[in-house]
Design an enzyme around this catalytic site. Structure first.
Site, PDB file in Angstrom:
ATOM      1  N   SER A 113       0.799  -1.209   0.000  1.00 49.23           N
ATOM      2  CA  SER A 113       0.000   0.000   0.000  1.00 49.23           C
ATOM      3  C   SER A 113       0.840   1.272   0.000  1.00 49.23           C
ATOM      4  O   SER A 113       1.649   1.488  -0.880  1.00 49.23           O
ATOM      5  CB  SER A 113      -0.940  -0.052   1.199  1.00 49.23           C
ATOM      6  OG  SER A 113      -1.835   1.014   1.143  1.00 49.23           O
ATOM      7  N   HIS A 114       0.699   2.066   1.048  1.00 46.23           N
ATOM      8  CA  HIS A 114       1.348   3.378   1.120  1.00 46.23           C
ATOM      9  C   HIS A 114       2.754   3.291   1.717  1.00 46.23           C
ATOM     10  O   HIS A 114       3.417   4.306   1.871  1.00 46.23           O
ATOM     11  CB  HIS A 114       0.500   4.285   2.002  1.00 46.23           C
ATOM     12  CG  HIS A 114       0.219   3.655   3.324  1.00 46.23           C
ATOM     13  ND1 HIS A 114      -0.661   2.606   3.449  1.00 46.23           N
ATOM     14  CD2 HIS A 114       0.739   3.855   4.545  1.00 46.23           C
ATOM     15  CE1 HIS A 114      -0.685   2.209   4.703  1.00 46.23           C
ATOM     16  NE2 HIS A 114       0.164   2.946   5.399  1.00 46.23           N
ATOM     17  N   ASP A 278      -2.352   6.549  -3.401  1.00 45.12           N
ATOM     18  CA  ASP A 278      -1.205   5.894  -2.751  1.00 45.12           C
ATOM     19  C   ASP A 278      -0.589   4.793  -3.624  1.00 45.12           C
ATOM     20  O   ASP A 278      -0.940   4.635  -4.794  1.00 45.12           O
ATOM     21  CB  ASP A 278      -1.626   5.317  -1.396  1.00 45.12           C
ATOM     22  CG  ASP A 278      -2.534   4.113  -1.558  1.00 45.12           C
ATOM     23  OD1 ASP A 278      -3.270   4.050  -2.556  1.00 45.12           O
ATOM     24  OD2 ASP A 278      -2.513   3.220  -0.684  1.00 45.12           O
ATOM     25  N   ASP A 280      -0.928   1.569  -4.028  1.00 41.11           N
ATOM     26  CA  ASP A 280      -1.761   0.624  -4.778  1.00 41.11           C
ATOM     27  C   ASP A 280      -3.090   1.218  -5.221  1.00 41.11           C
ATOM     28  O   ASP A 280      -3.972   0.491  -5.690  1.00 41.11           O
ATOM     29  CB  ASP A 280      -1.993  -0.650  -3.952  1.00 41.11           C
ATOM     30  CG  ASP A 280      -2.730  -0.383  -2.665  1.00 41.11           C
ATOM     31  OD1 ASP A 280      -2.604   0.740  -2.125  1.00 41.11           O
ATOM     32  OD2 ASP A 280      -3.440  -1.280  -2.174  1.00 41.11           O
ATOM     33  N   ASP A 282      -5.667   2.682  -3.647  1.00 45.70           N
ATOM     34  CA  ASP A 282      -6.958   2.630  -2.953  1.00 45.70           C
ATOM     35  C   ASP A 282      -7.183   3.824  -2.023  1.00 45.70           C
ATOM     36  O   ASP A 282      -8.301   4.065  -1.591  1.00 45.70           O
ATOM     37  CB  ASP A 282      -7.151   1.291  -2.215  1.00 45.70           C
ATOM     38  CG  ASP A 282      -6.058   0.974  -1.226  1.00 45.70           C
ATOM     39  OD1 ASP A 282      -5.129   1.798  -1.062  1.00 45.70           O
ATOM     40  OD2 ASP A 282      -6.118  -0.114  -0.607  1.00 45.70           O
ATOM     41  N   ARG A 283      -6.128   4.571  -1.724  1.00 46.47           N
ATOM     42  CA  ARG A 283      -6.324   5.747  -0.860  1.00 46.47           C
ATOM     43  C   ARG A 283      -6.416   7.019  -1.698  1.00 46.47           C
ATOM     44  O   ARG A 283      -5.951   7.055  -2.824  1.00 46.47           O
ATOM     45  CB  ARG A 283      -5.132   5.911   0.091  1.00 46.47           C
ATOM     46  CG  ARG A 283      -4.987   4.777   1.057  1.00 46.47           C
ATOM     47  CD  ARG A 283      -3.866   5.055   2.034  1.00 46.47           C
ATOM     48  NE  ARG A 283      -3.863   4.009   3.045  1.00 46.47           N
ATOM     49  CZ  ARG A 283      -3.424   4.158   4.280  1.00 46.47           C
ATOM     50  NH1 ARG A 283      -2.926   5.313   4.670  1.00 46.47           N
ATOM     51  NH2 ARG A 283      -3.466   3.159   5.133  1.00 46.47           N
ATOM     52  N   LYS A 377     -11.555   0.007  -1.116  1.00 46.27           N
ATOM     53  CA  LYS A 377     -11.602   1.452  -1.215  1.00 46.27           C
ATOM     54  C   LYS A 377     -10.952   1.841  -2.533  1.00 46.27           C
ATOM     55  O   LYS A 377     -10.157   1.084  -3.082  1.00 46.27           O
ATOM     56  CB  LYS A 377     -10.945   2.111  -0.022  1.00 46.27           C
ATOM     57  CG  LYS A 377      -9.522   1.717   0.276  1.00 46.27           C
ATOM     58  CD  LYS A 377      -9.131   2.355   1.597  1.00 46.27           C
ATOM     59  CE  LYS A 377      -7.662   2.188   1.902  1.00 46.27           C
ATOM     60  NZ  LYS A 377      -7.387   0.922   2.607  1.00 46.27           N
TER      61      LYS A 377
HETATM   62  C1  G16 Z   1      -5.267  -0.545   5.301  1.00 46.76           C
HETATM   63  C2  G16 Z   1      -6.673  -1.041   5.420  1.00 46.76           C
HETATM   64  C3  G16 Z   1      -7.558   0.055   5.915  1.00 46.76           C
HETATM   65  C4  G16 Z   1      -7.028   0.639   7.207  1.00 46.76           C
HETATM   66  C5  G16 Z   1      -5.607   1.096   6.988  1.00 46.76           C
HETATM   67  C6  G16 Z   1      -4.940   1.569   8.260  1.00 46.76           C
HETATM   68  O1  G16 Z   1      -5.190   0.405   4.295  1.00 46.76           O
HETATM   69  O2  G16 Z   1      -7.146  -1.497   4.185  1.00 46.76           O
HETATM   70  O3  G16 Z   1      -8.826  -0.476   6.087  1.00 46.76           O
HETATM   71  O4  G16 Z   1      -7.805   1.708   7.618  1.00 46.76           O
HETATM   72  O5  G16 Z   1      -4.838   0.034   6.511  1.00 46.76           O
HETATM   73  O6  G16 Z   1      -4.817   0.507   9.116  1.00 46.76           O
HETATM   74  P1  G16 Z   1      -3.962   0.614  10.420  1.00 46.76           P
HETATM   75  O7  G16 Z   1      -4.530   1.778  11.189  1.00 46.76           O
HETATM   76  O8  G16 Z   1      -4.165  -0.701  11.106  1.00 46.76           O
HETATM   77  O9  G16 Z   1      -2.529   0.892  10.028  1.00 46.76           O
HETATM   78  P2  G16 Z   1      -4.100   0.285   3.167  1.00 46.76           P
HETATM   79  O10 G16 Z   1      -4.341   1.463   2.276  1.00 46.76           O
HETATM   80  O11 G16 Z   1      -2.790   0.342   3.899  1.00 46.76           O
HETATM   81  O12 G16 Z   1      -4.346  -1.026   2.517  1.00 46.76           O
END
Ligand code: G16
Length: 544
Positions: A113-114, A278, A280, A282-283, A377
């Site tokens: 992800s990010h 971000d 991938d 989704d953000r 997302k």
């Molecule tokens: C992931 C999850 C999200 C979550 C985020 C933060 O996002 O898909 O649902 O809100 O992590 O999670 P945490 O607070 O546990 O770090 P992504 O964009 O990283 O896949």
């Protein structure tokens, strides 16, 4: 071509977190590490034989190697076909779109992800089920259970597949199709939003936008949608070429890491609208001219204006937000007379609600917004939704927010992250908060009295599954809240998140700076947790 049975030993750290398994690249590069986890996924899936999988990732370092391994293991496991993103690249929402559109059995998405990429950065892998969404906990628990007892994995001995050539290939008995996912995804966007109105916004010659793809996966999608289909001038998309190390950047669309875009939007010649996505895809982060839109507010504004987009013109079935997300959306749901669900952090918790038709829109404070069009997302979806709203309302982002707050009141909201904290210290802080929470109700801090304090747990209304230990909540009688939880996505030590929120009905006070408006509550959060004394940190790593 023969199937090789490879003896292996279990690794004890393959428990999926908030969103799949995320580790340093070096961890994944250890002999058998990736293979073990992939075998654990395949063992946990029933009846995959002959079925179709979707496979792709955000293009980060190790993506291509991992895809070749997974393809050979999928062939050994007996899958019938794998749809692979061109060059091995698929954004997370595009993967979800493909699983649904082609009725695939599921998908494997390679992304951290990010989190930063490159040889010293992070890598990740997650499994999505046939609804296109992240595997629910019962599946991730089964994967983890298999990972702890693995003795063998199976892999086809074969040459690599040319990921950069569109078309059909064969790996043993398994078919492979390398596809260009941009078209499928862009067509879906066209079916949901008023592209004609948005095109007029861009051809009017006064509206200017910048989209920062952060050298991550959305670049090709953004060029196609914004510059080709919507007619935005070339150059609207910046950092649009996906790179294995994201150009050395941190592909997290927030005020800290998307600073190039932020400086533009807060500069002298600021465009009217700015957005970023971000690693991938989704953000999303939404910016107006010299104006930041908090993700929780973005969700509330999208819900309040959803009827302006053709795909949502007939109303919303309901909405959902993760527990730490601000309650701004609750107020919109109340006005629309629809249900608003509160779930634990993690997109996987929205899946059942969407499948059951209970909710149309969902969102999280962590820059995640989406709807039932897919089961992830969706960063670009949120950006196009905002463009649709701007095109119809013909107002600035700031004016739309100010009107929104005047009507619904403003939920001031901030998140303070303490990253790379020693894991034991972080666990102790949470344990102490847990022990103390029962004594907090009725106590007064400054002018505020604690109404309740608990450790959030959730019972899924569709399948009855229960998730406990989802974060300590402290609610005050005036509706203000403080939430503490440990991140489930970090790869170094622990990340402690403190979420702070207060409601303000009086529009004369809506223009205050968020940190000023919440200063007293932030002080209370620091006092109750003792975070400064226990970590030696005087400031959070990131403030959102
Ligand atoms: C992931 C999850 C999200 C979550 C985020 C933060 O996002 O898909 O649902 O809100 O992590 O999670 P945490 O607070 O546990 O770090 P992504 O964009 O990283 O896949």
């Amino acid at each position: 071509m023969s199937i090789r049975t490879v003896p292996t030993q279990p690794f004890d750290d393959q428990k999926p977190g908030t969103s799949g398994l995320r580790k340093k690249v070096g961890t994944f590069q250890q002999p058998h590490y990736l293979e073990n986890f992939v075998q654990a996924i395949f063992n946990a899936l029933e009846n995959g034989k002959g079925k179709t999988l979707v496979l792709g990732g955000d293009g980060r370092f190790y993506n291509r190697e991992a895809i070749q391994i997974i393809l050979k293991m999928a062939a050994a496991a007996g899958f019938g076909k794998v749809l692979v993103g061109h060059n091995g690249i698929l954004s997370t929402p595009a993967a979800s779109c493909l699983i649904r559109k082609y009725a695939a059995f599921g998908g494997i998405i390679l992304s951290a992800s990010h989190n930063p990429g490159g040889p010293h950065g992070d890598f990740g892998i997650k499994y999505n089920t046939d609804n296109g969404g992240p595997a629910p906990e019962k599946v991730t628990d089964a994967i983890y259970a298999y990972s702890r007892h693995l003795q063998h994995y199976y892999i086809l001995e074969a040459d690599d597949v040319p990921l950069d050539t569109l078309g059909h290939f064969q790996l043993g008995k398994m078919a492979i199709e390398i596809i260009d996912s941009v078209n499928d995804y862009a067509e879906m966007m066209e079916s949901l939003f008023d592209f004609t109105a948005i095109r007029q916004l861009f051809t009017g010659n006064t509206f200017r936008m910048r989209f920062d793809a952060m050298h991550a996966v959305t670049g090709p999608y953004a060029h196609d949608i914004f510059e080709k289909r919507l007619g935005a001038p070339a150059g609207t998309v910046m950092n649009g070429t996906p790179l294995e190390d994201f150009g050395g950047g941190h592909p997290d669309p927030n005020l800290t890491y998307a600073h190039e875009l932020v400086e533009m939007l807060f500069g002298a010649q600021a465009p009217d609208f700015g957005a970023a996505s971000d690693g991938d895809g989704d953000r999303n982060m939404i910016l107006g001219k010299r104006f930041f839109v908090n993700p929780s507010d973005s969700l509330a504004v999208i819900a309040a204006n959803a009827h302006l987009a053709p795909g949502y013109q007939y109303g919303l079935a309901g909405v959902a937000r993760s527990m730490p997300t601000s309650m701004a959306i609750d107020r919109v749901a109340h006005a629309l007379n629809i249900d608003c669900y509160e779930t634990p952090t993690g997109w996987k918790f929205f899946g059942n609600l969407m499948d059951a038709g209970r909710v149309t829109l969902c969102g999280e404070e962590s820059f995640g917004t989406g709807s039932s069009h897919v089961r992830e997302k969706d960063g670009l979806w949120a950006v196009v939704f905002w463009l649709n709203i701007l095109a119809v309302r013909q107002q600035s982002v700031e004016d739309i927010l100010r009107e929104h707050w005047t009507r619904y009141g403003r939920n001031f909201y901030t998140r303070h992250d303490y990253e790379s904290v020693d894991s034991n210290i972080a666990k102790n802080i949470m344990a102490q908060l847990h022990d103390n929470m029962v004594t907090l109700a009725g106590k007064t801090f400054g002018a505020r009295r604690v109404a309740y304090s608990d450790d959030f747990s959730y019972t899924d209304p569709i399948d009855g599954s229960k998730s406990t230990g989802q974060g300590i909540r402290i609610g005050f009688e005036d509706g203000a809240r403080i939430v503490f939880r440990l991140s489930g996505t970090g790869t170094e030590g622990a990340t402690l998140r403190i979420y702070v929120e207060a409601y303000e009905a009086d529009s004369a006070r809506h223009a205050q700076d968020t940190q000023d408006a919440l200063a007293e509550l932030i002080g209370i959060a620091n006092q109750i947790s003792g975070i400064r004394e226990k970590t030696g940190r005087m400031e959070p790593t990131v403030i959102t």
